[in-house]
Design a protein around this motif. Structure first.
Motif, short mmCIF file in Angstrom:
data_model
loop_
_atom_site.label_atom_id
_atom_site.label_comp_id
_atom_site.label_asym_id
_atom_site.label_seq_id
_atom_site.Cartn_x
_atom_site.Cartn_y
_atom_site.Cartn_z
N LYS A 193 7.86 7.00 2.68
CA LYS A 193 7.38 8.31 3.47
C LYS A 193 7.63 9.37 2.44
O LYS A 193 6.64 10.28 2.44
N LYS A 194 8.52 9.65 1.78
CA LYS A 194 8.71 10.73 0.72
C LYS A 194 7.68 10.44 -0.54
O LYS A 194 6.96 11.41 -1.14
N THR A 195 7.39 9.44 -0.99
CA THR A 195 6.32 8.84 -1.76
C THR A 195 5.06 9.63 -1.33
O THR A 195 4.35 9.93 -2.03
N LYS A 196 4.60 9.17 -0.20
CA LYS A 196 3.17 9.59 0.34
C LYS A 196 3.28 11.10 0.27
O LYS A 196 2.27 11.60 -0.03
N LYS A 197 4.03 11.78 0.54
CA LYS A 197 4.46 13.10 0.62
C LYS A 197 4.07 13.77 -0.83
O LYS A 197 3.33 14.69 -0.81
N GLU A 198 4.69 13.30 -1.55
CA GLU A 198 4.53 13.92 -3.05
C GLU A 198 3.33 13.57 -3.68
O GLU A 198 2.67 14.50 -4.27
N VAL A 199 2.82 12.17 -3.31
CA VAL A 199 1.36 11.94 -4.12
C VAL A 199 0.42 12.83 -3.61
O VAL A 199 -0.69 13.11 -4.11
N LEU A 245 -3.43 12.60 -13.42
CA LEU A 245 -2.47 12.27 -12.39
C LEU A 245 -2.96 11.93 -11.31
O LEU A 245 -2.27 11.44 -10.40
N VAL A 246 -4.09 12.74 -10.76
CA VAL A 246 -4.39 12.36 -9.46
C VAL A 246 -5.17 11.08 -9.29
O VAL A 246 -4.74 10.41 -8.22
N GLN A 247 -5.55 10.35 -10.38
CA GLN A 247 -5.79 8.65 -10.38
C GLN A 247 -4.39 8.05 -10.27
O GLN A 247 -4.51 7.19 -9.20
N LYS A 248 -3.71 8.35 -10.96
CA LYS A 248 -2.22 7.66 -10.66
C LYS A 248 -1.80 7.85 -9.42
O LYS A 248 -1.01 7.01 -8.77
N ALA A 249 -1.71 9.01 -8.84
CA ALA A 249 -1.31 9.28 -7.57
C ALA A 249 -1.92 8.50 -6.29
O ALA A 249 -1.33 8.09 -5.41
N THR A 250 -3.29 8.73 -6.63
CA THR A 250 -4.00 7.80 -5.57
C THR A 250 -3.99 6.49 -5.54
O THR A 250 -3.82 5.68 -4.34
N ALA A 251 -3.69 5.74 -6.93
CA ALA A 251 -3.32 4.40 -7.03
C ALA A 251 -1.83 4.19 -6.30
O ALA A 251 -1.64 3.09 -5.51
N LEU A 252 -0.90 4.76 -6.64
CA LEU A 252 0.38 4.90 -5.86
C LEU A 252 0.32 4.88 -4.26
O LEU A 252 1.12 4.04 -3.59
N GLN A 253 -0.41 5.74 -3.80
CA GLN A 253 -0.80 6.08 -2.56
C GLN A 253 -1.26 4.63 -1.80
O GLN A 253 -1.04 4.22 -0.80
N THR A 254 -2.22 4.31 -2.46
CA THR A 254 -2.92 3.07 -1.99
C THR A 254 -1.91 1.80 -1.96
O THR A 254 -1.67 1.01 -1.12
N LYS A 255 -1.16 1.76 -3.04
CA LYS A 255 -0.02 0.74 -3.04
C LYS A 255 0.92 0.99 -2.03
O LYS A 255 1.48 -0.40 -1.59
N VAL A 256 1.29 2.03 -1.80
CA VAL A 256 2.56 2.45 -0.64
C VAL A 256 1.87 1.78 0.66
O VAL A 256 2.45 1.39 1.49
N SER A 257 0.52 2.31 0.72
CA SER A 257 -0.08 1.80 2.26
C SER A 257 -0.15 0.38 2.26
O SER A 257 0.41 -0.16 3.52
N ALA A 258 -0.41 -0.49 1.27
CA ALA A 258 -0.45 -1.75 1.37
C ALA A 258 0.63 -2.49 1.64
O ALA A 258 1.10 -3.48 2.37
N LEU A 259 1.86 -1.74 0.93
CA LEU A 259 3.37 -2.22 1.17
C LEU A 259 3.86 -2.10 2.60
O LEU A 259 4.27 -2.86 3.16
#
Length: 292
Positions: free
Chosen positions: A86-92, A105-119
């Motif tokens: 939850k906090k990860t999605k807020k910060e990205v 940084l936007v690309q890395k944040a977007t990739a992390l956002q996608t990964k969190v959604s999949a998880l």
């Protein structure tokens, strides 16, 4: 005197120009170091570099945006490591929202956002499967539970170590309880077979004599006796040339149980008069009739 003043002024301007050049170089160097640190995902180093850039240019919007992004990304990665999605999605989202920030940084944040959604989706799916496993165990459906937990353990659980441990413990529990249940069933079946064998032995050894033995062996009801005997007698009378309705089979039959074979006497009368036509013996054990 005038020439001296001009010379001093020119010297001061030259020094100022050199100072500005040095400041610009330091700023650019700090920015580049920060971007390099972002590329290697060393956000602590990137944050320090952008702070140095702001010391050289305190009002620089780009350096400010980079610093805000970097701090948010650092918090996001820390939260992700702790599985605080939850906090990860807020910060990205804060990283992506920065308009003047770093595209990297936007690309890395977007990739992390996608990964969190999949998880999160995988976690929900795993929880659904785990609920089904628990229900199967509670219902003692160990075959189904074993199949389900084996399938669960074959999935990629690298991001869910707690679920993996839980499933492994369940697998051991299922095996233990399944073996215990099988043993109970075997013991119950053995006890049942023993009881049935003892009952059969007791029945064979039980004393039986005279008429009581015959009655117990046949145990027919009155209607069953009459219907069975009358049907055979009717067929025999018709075979003897009697027409349907020309005779009556008396229901007042008598049991003649003098031996092991239960025998019943039936009287057949002429339908037009009370005169008897024939007497039949009905043998219940062989279901045969004999005309006298």
């Amino acid at each position: 005197m005038k020439k001296l003043s001009l010379a001093v002024l020119s010297f001061l301007l030259l020094l100022a120009g050199c100072g500005q050049a040095d400041t610009e170089d330091a700023y650019n160097t700090a920015i580049q170091k920060g971007l390099d640190a972002i590329a290697s995902e060393n956000y602590v180093k990137a944050e320090a570099a952008f702070e140095l850039a702001l010391e050289d240019k305190k009002a620089d919007d780009k350096a400010k945006a980079y610093l805000v992004q970097t701090k948010a990304m650092q918090v996001a990665t820390d939260a992700y490591a702790k599985k605080d999605y939850k906090k990860t999605k807020k910060e990205v989202a804060n990283v992506i929202r920065e308009k003047q920030g770093s595209d990297a940084l936007v690309q890395k944040a977007t990739a992390l956002q996608t990964k969190v959604s999949a998880l999160e989706k995988q976690e929900q799916n795993l929880q659904t499967k785990w609920t089904a496993i628990e229900k199967a165990i509670q219902a003692k459906d160990y075959d189904a539970a074993s199949t389900q937990v084996t399938a669960l353990l074959q999935e990629d659980l690298s991001e869910f170590p707690a679920m993996k441990k839980q499933a492994e413990e369940a697998q051991t529990k299922i095996m233990t309880e399944k073996q215990a249940l099988a043993k109970q069933q075997e013991e119950a079946q053995a006890a049942k077979e023993k009881q049935e064998a003892e009952q059969k032995t007791a029945e064979k050894e039980a004393p039986m004599d005279g008429a009581d033995a015959n009655v117990e062996a046949i145990a027919p009801t009155g209607d069953e006796i009459y219907q069975a005997g009358a049907a055979l007698i009717y067929a025999d009378m018709m075979a003897q040339g009697q027409s349907a309705g020309s005779f009556i089979i008396d229901e007042n039959y008598q049991w003649q149980g003098e031996d092991m074979a239960a025998t019943y006497a039936f009287q057949v009368y002429d339908a037009a008069s009370p005169n008897p036509i024939a007497t039949y013996w009905y043998f219940a054990d062989t279901q045969e009739v004999q005309r006298q």
